[in-house]
Design a protein around this motif. Structure first.
Motif, PDB file in Angstrom:
ATOM      1  N   GLY A  46     -36.228  -6.744   0.436  1.00 38.17           N
ATOM      2  CA  GLY A  46     -37.176  -6.191  -0.529  1.00 38.17           C
ATOM      3  C   GLY A  46     -37.507  -7.238  -1.563  1.00 38.17           C
ATOM      4  O   GLY A  46     -36.666  -8.084  -1.893  1.00 38.17           O
ATOM      5  N   GLY A  47     -38.725  -7.182  -2.068  1.00 39.40           N
ATOM      6  CA  GLY A  47     -39.139  -8.212  -3.017  1.00 39.40           C
ATOM      7  C   GLY A  47     -39.834  -7.687  -4.241  1.00 39.40           C
ATOM      8  O   GLY A  47     -40.453  -8.443  -4.983  1.00 39.40           O
ATOM      9  N   GLY A  48     -39.721  -6.386  -4.499  1.00 42.92           N
ATOM     10  CA  GLY A  48     -40.418  -5.768  -5.624  1.00 42.92           C
ATOM     11  C   GLY A  48     -39.559  -5.612  -6.874  1.00 42.92           C
ATOM     12  O   GLY A  48     -38.596  -6.358  -7.079  1.00 42.92           O
ATOM     13  N   PRO A  68     -32.349 -19.345  -9.924  1.00 39.59           N
ATOM     14  CA  PRO A  68     -31.731 -20.521  -9.296  1.00 39.59           C
ATOM     15  C   PRO A  68     -30.818 -20.117  -8.142  1.00 39.59           C
ATOM     16  O   PRO A  68     -30.099 -19.114  -8.214  1.00 39.59           O
ATOM     17  CB  PRO A  68     -30.928 -21.153 -10.436  1.00 39.59           C
ATOM     18  N   GLY A  69     -30.872 -20.902  -7.067  1.00 40.71           N
ATOM     19  CA  GLY A  69     -29.957 -20.698  -5.958  1.00 40.71           C
ATOM     20  C   GLY A  69     -30.298 -19.568  -5.012  1.00 40.71           C
ATOM     21  O   GLY A  69     -29.537 -19.286  -4.093  1.00 40.71           O
ATOM     22  N   VAL A  70     -31.431 -18.906  -5.208  1.00 39.17           N
ATOM     23  CA  VAL A  70     -31.822 -17.807  -4.341  1.00 39.17           C
ATOM     24  C   VAL A  70     -32.705 -18.340  -3.220  1.00 39.17           C
ATOM     25  O   VAL A  70     -33.665 -19.067  -3.466  1.00 39.17           O
ATOM     26  CB  VAL A  70     -32.572 -16.705  -5.134  1.00 39.17           C
ATOM     27  N   THR A  71     -32.373 -17.984  -1.989  1.00 36.91           N
ATOM     28  CA  THR A  71     -33.192 -18.346  -0.844  1.00 36.91           C
ATOM     29  C   THR A  71     -34.163 -17.208  -0.575  1.00 36.91           C
ATOM     30  O   THR A  71     -33.737 -16.064  -0.398  1.00 36.91           O
ATOM     31  CB  THR A  71     -32.319 -18.588   0.414  1.00 36.91           C
ATOM     32  N   CYS A  72     -35.442 -17.511  -0.580  1.00 37.53           N
ATOM     33  CA  CYS A  72     -36.471 -16.491  -0.346  1.00 37.53           C
ATOM     34  C   CYS A  72     -37.105 -16.712   1.019  1.00 37.53           C
ATOM     35  O   CYS A  72     -37.580 -17.808   1.322  1.00 37.53           O
ATOM     36  CB  CYS A  72     -37.543 -16.554  -1.433  1.00 37.53           C
ATOM     37  N   ILE A  73     -37.100 -15.653   1.817  1.00 36.78           N
ATOM     38  CA  ILE A  73     -37.727 -15.689   3.133  1.00 36.78           C
ATOM     39  C   ILE A  73     -38.870 -14.682   3.117  1.00 36.78           C
ATOM     40  O   ILE A  73     -38.642 -13.480   3.189  1.00 36.78           O
ATOM     41  CB  ILE A  73     -36.707 -15.359   4.244  1.00 36.78           C
ATOM     42  N   GLU A  74     -40.078 -15.191   2.958  1.00 38.57           N
ATOM     43  CA  GLU A  74     -41.243 -14.308   2.860  1.00 38.57           C
ATOM     44  C   GLU A  74     -41.747 -13.973   4.263  1.00 38.57           C
ATOM     45  O   GLU A  74     -42.750 -14.501   4.729  1.00 38.57           O
ATOM     46  CB  GLU A  74     -42.312 -14.939   1.975  1.00 38.57           C
ATOM     47  N   ARG A  75     -41.011 -13.084   4.878  1.00 40.38           N
ATOM     48  CA  ARG A  75     -41.315 -12.586   6.216  1.00 40.38           C
ATOM     49  C   ARG A  75     -40.841 -11.138   6.300  1.00 40.38           C
ATOM     50  O   ARG A  75     -39.994 -10.715   5.521  1.00 40.38           O
ATOM     51  CB  ARG A  75     -40.599 -13.407   7.278  1.00 40.38           C
ATOM     52  N   PRO A  76     -41.342 -10.399   7.277  1.00 31.27           N
ATOM     53  CA  PRO A  76     -40.845  -9.036   7.463  1.00 31.27           C
ATOM     54  C   PRO A  76     -39.357  -9.029   7.822  1.00 31.27           C
ATOM     55  O   PRO A  76     -38.813 -10.024   8.317  1.00 31.27           O
ATOM     56  CB  PRO A  76     -41.682  -8.504   8.633  1.00 31.27           C
ATOM     57  N   TRP A  77     -38.725  -7.894   7.573  1.00 32.04           N
ATOM     58  CA  TRP A  77     -37.309  -7.683   7.895  1.00 32.04           C
ATOM     59  C   TRP A  77     -37.044  -8.013   9.358  1.00 32.04           C
ATOM     60  O   TRP A  77     -37.771  -7.601  10.245  1.00 32.04           O
ATOM     61  CB  TRP A  77     -36.950  -6.239   7.594  1.00 32.04           C
ATOM     62  N   ASP A  78     -35.983  -8.768   9.575  1.00 28.02           N
ATOM     63  CA  ASP A  78     -35.560  -9.139  10.920  1.00 28.02           C
ATOM     64  C   ASP A  78     -34.032  -9.109  10.932  1.00 28.02           C
ATOM     65  O   ASP A  78     -33.396  -9.867  10.198  1.00 28.02           O
ATOM     66  CB  ASP A  78     -36.075 -10.540  11.244  1.00 28.02           C
ATOM     67  N   PRO A  79     -33.416  -8.244  11.754  1.00 27.23           N
ATOM     68  CA  PRO A  79     -31.954  -8.139  11.791  1.00 27.23           C
ATOM     69  C   PRO A  79     -31.243  -9.467  12.054  1.00 27.23           C
ATOM     70  O   PRO A  79     -30.099  -9.645  11.637  1.00 27.23           O
ATOM     71  CB  PRO A  79     -31.698  -7.152  12.934  1.00 27.23           C
ATOM     72  N   ALA A  80     -31.908 -10.395  12.687  1.00 31.03           N
ATOM     73  CA  ALA A  80     -31.290 -11.690  12.981  1.00 31.03           C
ATOM     74  C   ALA A  80     -31.006 -12.491  11.715  1.00 31.03           C
ATOM     75  O   ALA A  80     -30.246 -13.456  11.749  1.00 31.03           O
ATOM     76  CB  ALA A  80     -32.189 -12.493  13.918  1.00 31.03           C
ATOM     77  N   ARG A  81     -31.593 -12.110  10.597  1.00 33.59           N
ATOM     78  CA  ARG A  81     -31.441 -12.874   9.358  1.00 33.59           C
ATOM     79  C   ARG A  81     -30.238 -12.440   8.509  1.00 33.59           C
ATOM     80  O   ARG A  81     -30.037 -12.966   7.423  1.00 33.59           O
ATOM     81  CB  ARG A  81     -32.713 -12.786   8.530  1.00 33.59           C
ATOM     82  N   LEU A  82     -29.439 -11.491   8.984  1.00 28.77           N
ATOM     83  CA  LEU A  82     -28.288 -11.037   8.205  1.00 28.77           C
ATOM     84  C   LEU A  82     -27.206 -12.092   8.089  1.00 28.77           C
ATOM     85  O   LEU A  82     -26.475 -12.120   7.100  1.00 28.77           O
ATOM     86  CB  LEU A  82     -27.690  -9.764   8.809  1.00 28.77           C
ATOM     87  N   GLY A  83     -27.089 -12.931   9.071  1.00 31.56           N
ATOM     88  CA  GLY A  83     -26.077 -13.982   9.024  1.00 31.56           C
ATOM     89  C   GLY A  83     -24.692 -13.415   8.809  1.00 31.56           C
ATOM     90  O   GLY A  83     -24.308 -12.424   9.422  1.00 31.56           O
ATOM     91  N   THR A 116     -36.771  -1.541  -0.427  1.00 35.91           N
ATOM     92  CA  THR A 116     -38.186  -1.651  -0.088  1.00 35.91           C
ATOM     93  C   THR A 116     -38.864  -0.308  -0.318  1.00 35.91           C
ATOM     94  O   THR A 116     -38.201   0.710  -0.530  1.00 35.91           O
ATOM     95  CB  THR A 116     -38.395  -2.069   1.388  1.00 35.91           C
ATOM     96  N   ASP A 117     -40.184  -0.295  -0.233  1.00 35.46           N
ATOM     97  CA  ASP A 117     -40.917   0.967  -0.351  1.00 35.46           C
ATOM     98  C   ASP A 117     -41.271   1.524   1.028  1.00 35.46           C
ATOM     99  O   ASP A 117     -42.117   2.391   1.159  1.00 35.46           O
ATOM    100  CB  ASP A 117     -42.165   0.804  -1.218  1.00 35.46           C
TER     101      ASP A 117
END
Length: 150
Positions: free
Chosen positions: A21-23, A55-70, A79-80
């Motif tokens: 979420g980014g809001g 500072p130190g926040v990684t932003c991935i401006e893409r739709p939710w993808d379960p592969a990104r949970l790491g 999110t809304d």
């Protein structure tokens, strides 16, 4: 009365946390988490400038993808979009990752408190997701107390 939650304070310094979420709500949570040294990754198609400025926040401006949970130690979804929030919760539950859904307290493995900080003193305030207005007032009163001379 809802079931009370036990306040558990954990060391998050350097630990990976994912925020979907980014809001506005995501921004508040990101700001709070940034005070605890987390390795925060924010995933959303659009991410608020206040989050990108942390500072130190990684932003991935893409739709939710379960592969990104790491290797996330926990995940927050704010999110809304009900379908995205439900997908995040289901994915986390299947992987054994604690998750908090800002849109539905019944799907939360943990609560995200309001936080007041002064030096090494950290106070968390929570009402089990039932009275956000009361939590805001109590947290504000505690912040005022901590700002004064004790």
């Amino acid at each position: 009365m809802t079931r009370r939650k036990f306040p558990l304070y954990i060391d998050l310094d350097g630990k990976p946390v994912v925020l979907v979420g980014g809001g506005t709500i995501a921004a508040r949570r990101a700001k709070t988490l940034s005070q605890f040294g987390v390795k925060l990754t924010v995933i959303a198609p659009s991410i608020d400038a206040s989050i990108r400025a942390l500072p130190g926040v990684t932003c991935i401006e893409r739709p939710w993808d379960p592969a990104r949970l790491g290797e996330a130690v926990f995940v927050l979804t704010a999110t809304d979009c009900e379908a995205v929030n439900a997908s995040v919760v289901e994915t986390c539950r299947n992987r054994g990752i604690p998750v908090n859904d800002a849109s539905d307290q019944t799907r939360c493995d943990f609560q995200f408190p309001a936080v007041a900080i002064r030096g090494d003193v950290v106070v968390g305030v929570n009402a089990g997701g039932t009275d956000h207005s009361l939590v805001r007032r109590v947290a504000a009163a505690i912040r005022t107390l901590l700002e004064g001379e004790l």
